[in-house]
Write an enzyme that holds these catalytic residues in place. Structure first.
Site, PDB file in Angstrom:
ATOM      1  N   ASP A 103       0.854  -1.197   0.000  1.00 14.38           N
ATOM      2  CA  ASP A 103       0.000   0.000   0.000  1.00 14.38           C
ATOM      3  C   ASP A 103       0.891   1.250   0.000  1.00 14.38           C
ATOM      4  O   ASP A 103       1.668   1.454   0.937  1.00 14.38           O
ATOM      5  CB  ASP A 103      -0.898  -0.031   1.252  1.00 14.38           C
ATOM      6  CG  ASP A 103      -2.087   0.904   1.131  1.00 14.38           C
ATOM      7  OD1 ASP A 103      -2.070   1.796   0.264  1.00 14.38           O
ATOM      8  OD2 ASP A 103      -3.035   0.738   1.929  1.00 14.38           O
TER       9      ASP A 103
ATOM     10  N   HIS B  11      -9.834  -0.896  -7.807  1.00 15.74           N
ATOM     11  CA  HIS B  11      -9.526   0.277  -6.980  1.00 15.74           C
ATOM     12  C   HIS B  11      -8.523   1.202  -7.650  1.00 15.74           C
ATOM     13  O   HIS B  11      -8.716   2.424  -7.674  1.00 15.74           O
ATOM     14  CB  HIS B  11      -9.014  -0.201  -5.618  1.00 15.74           C
ATOM     15  CG  HIS B  11      -8.705   0.879  -4.650  1.00 15.74           C
ATOM     16  ND1 HIS B  11      -9.676   1.693  -4.111  1.00 15.74           N
ATOM     17  CD2 HIS B  11      -7.529   1.296  -4.106  1.00 15.74           C
ATOM     18  CE1 HIS B  11      -9.117   2.561  -3.277  1.00 15.74           C
ATOM     19  NE2 HIS B  11      -7.802   2.340  -3.258  1.00 15.74           N
TER      20      HIS B  11
END
Ligand code: HEM
Length: 414
Positions: free
Chosen positions: A228, A322
């Site tokens: 991330d 996403h």
């Protein structure tokens, strides 16, 4: 921390010395080291004109707390100014590893300090301070003086916000490589605020510990197991400052060099997430779980090609992935610096993990950062939405650093 006027760095304590130190530390560089040796004594340089804790240090510290305070009823502008002066002084002390010289609150302890972190170094402590939308209209601040960038965030679809744990007049982000150091700093700020501002909510999180990975420059993983932060703007990019910091010629003079922080506590529905196959999890994001590479191939930092197709003609990165919906090219260039932390707060009432992401996004203007992206993610049904729940929200104007003996927020409050 050191008591009295001694300190780990050998610098005398005191508000005047603290102010000087802020400027001095600009010369020294932030610790490049991710070595455990020297971890305790490491300090983070204030990257003037910005506060530390936004883009510096480059490696996020292992522990952090986000806290919001509300002014007490009837708090005056003079009280708010005094609070910001005191916070500025103790932040300079604590981040340098000195006992807090201005800790004049109601707490008891060793001298003016509560001794919570006695014996610990600063551990790369950063404390970043800002003002929430609700501050305007209080303490003599004109509601009309609130910049448009600080208008309350719009309501987004799918969010289920807990008002008591959202928003706030003042926002503070604390981070260090030691949880005790973070806690001590927060208690110190809280004691000093007594009589002027009271805590509204606090939330704590973590990233990986320094030394836990052989490659400290590599991207960390979140609680869903994903790398991330891959496609974050980086300071080496020429448009980084434009995306993250309020420009020097901005209309809102007191925010020049500051940054707007959007904070969201996003619970992860981990049982549902873990019930998905790895292949499905990868399609939800648009990247491989192990390497972080985009699903059309390459490595983690291969440039994403949203038009790439699989051999059968379908999109390699799904329409609801996403990274497709969050990408700047899908959102008219909207970008932000994401520096979140994981949190694990035990179990919810139904026995599910109360765990997820403390999402922190820094930007020059939420209207060209978080807001359009979050609108896109909800409107176009980001596949990740099925596995997350936005539970709390806050927006703060994180002011520029104090300079020349001044205090945080001075350009607004004086
Ligand atoms: C990218 C996870 C929420 C904005 C990513 C990536 C992951 C991820 C794994 C790909 C790697 C990377 O570039 O960092 C998550 C999780 C979330 C979440 C687990 C919630 C629990 C959000 C929210 C926003 C957002 C709320 C903003 C409204 C972005 C952006 C990118 C990104 C801008 C980079 C897209 C690109 O340019 O490729 N996220 N995210 N994310 N996410 Fe999220």
């Amino acid at each position: 921390l050191a008591t009295g006027t001694t300190s780990i760095g050998g610098v005398a304590a005191g508000a005047a010395a603290s102010a000087l130190l802020l400027d001095d530390r600009r010369q020294s560089s932030a610790p490049a080291g991710d070595l455990v040796a020297g971890l305790g004594t490491a300090t983070v340089a204030v990257p003037l004109p910005h506060q530390a804790g936004i883009s510096v240090p480059a490696r996020q510290q292992g522990h952090g707390t986000v806290a919001a305070f509300d002014l007490v009823d009837g708090a005056t502008r003079e009280q708010l100014k005094a609070l910001m002066k005191a916070w500025t002084a103790v932040i300079a002390d604590l981040t340098a590893g000195r006992a807090p010289s201005a800790a004049t609150g109601t707490g008891t302890g060793t001298g003016t300090d509560d001794a919570i972190a006695l014996g610990s170094g600063p551990c790369s402590l950063t404390v970043t301070v800002g003002f929430g939308p609700s501050l305007f209209g209080k303490a003599g601040l004109d509601p009309a003086a609130r910049p448009p960038q600080l208008a309350p965030l719009p309501v987004f679809g799918t969010e289920q916000l807990d008002a008591a744990r959202s928003d706030g007049d003042l926002g503070v982000v604390l981070a260090a490589d030691d949880a005790l150091v973070v806690f001590h700093a927060l208690r110190t700020l809280t004691r000093i605020a007594d009589g002027t501002a009271k805590p509204r909510w606090t939330m704590s999180g973590f990233t990986r510990a320094p030394g836990s990975s052989p490659d400290p420059a590599s991207t960390g993983r979140n609680l869903m197991g994903q790398l991330d932060g891959t496609n974050n703007p980086t300071p080496a990019q020429p448009d980084f400052d434009r995306k993250v910091f309020v420009p020097g010629d901005a209309d809102t003079v007191w925010m020049r060099g500051g940054s707007y922080l959007v904070f969201r506590r996003i619970r992860m529905l981990l049982d549902s997430w873990e019930a998905q196959s790895t292949a499905e999890q990868e399609k939800v994001i648009g990247r491989r779980k192990d390497s972080g590479a985009p699903l059309h191939g390459g490595t983690e930092h291969t440039k994403v090609n949203l038009a790439a197709q699989n051999p059968d003609g379908t999109l390699a990165i799904r329409g609801d992935a996403h990274i497709r919906l969050a990408a700047p090219e899908t959102n008219g260039g909207a970008a932000m610096l994401r520096r979140g932390m994981s949190y694990n707060d035990g179990l919810t009432g139904d026995g599910k993990p109360d765990a997820g992401l403390l999402f922190l996004a820094w930007q020059a203007d939420p209207a060209s950062g978080f807001i359009p992206v979050q609108q896109r993610l909800t409107k176009n049904m980001d596949a990740l939405n099925r596995f997350t729940k936005h539970e709390t929200s806050a927006l703060f104007a994180m002011v520029p650093a104090a300079t020349g003996g001044g205090y945080l927020g001075q350009a607004l409050l004086e």
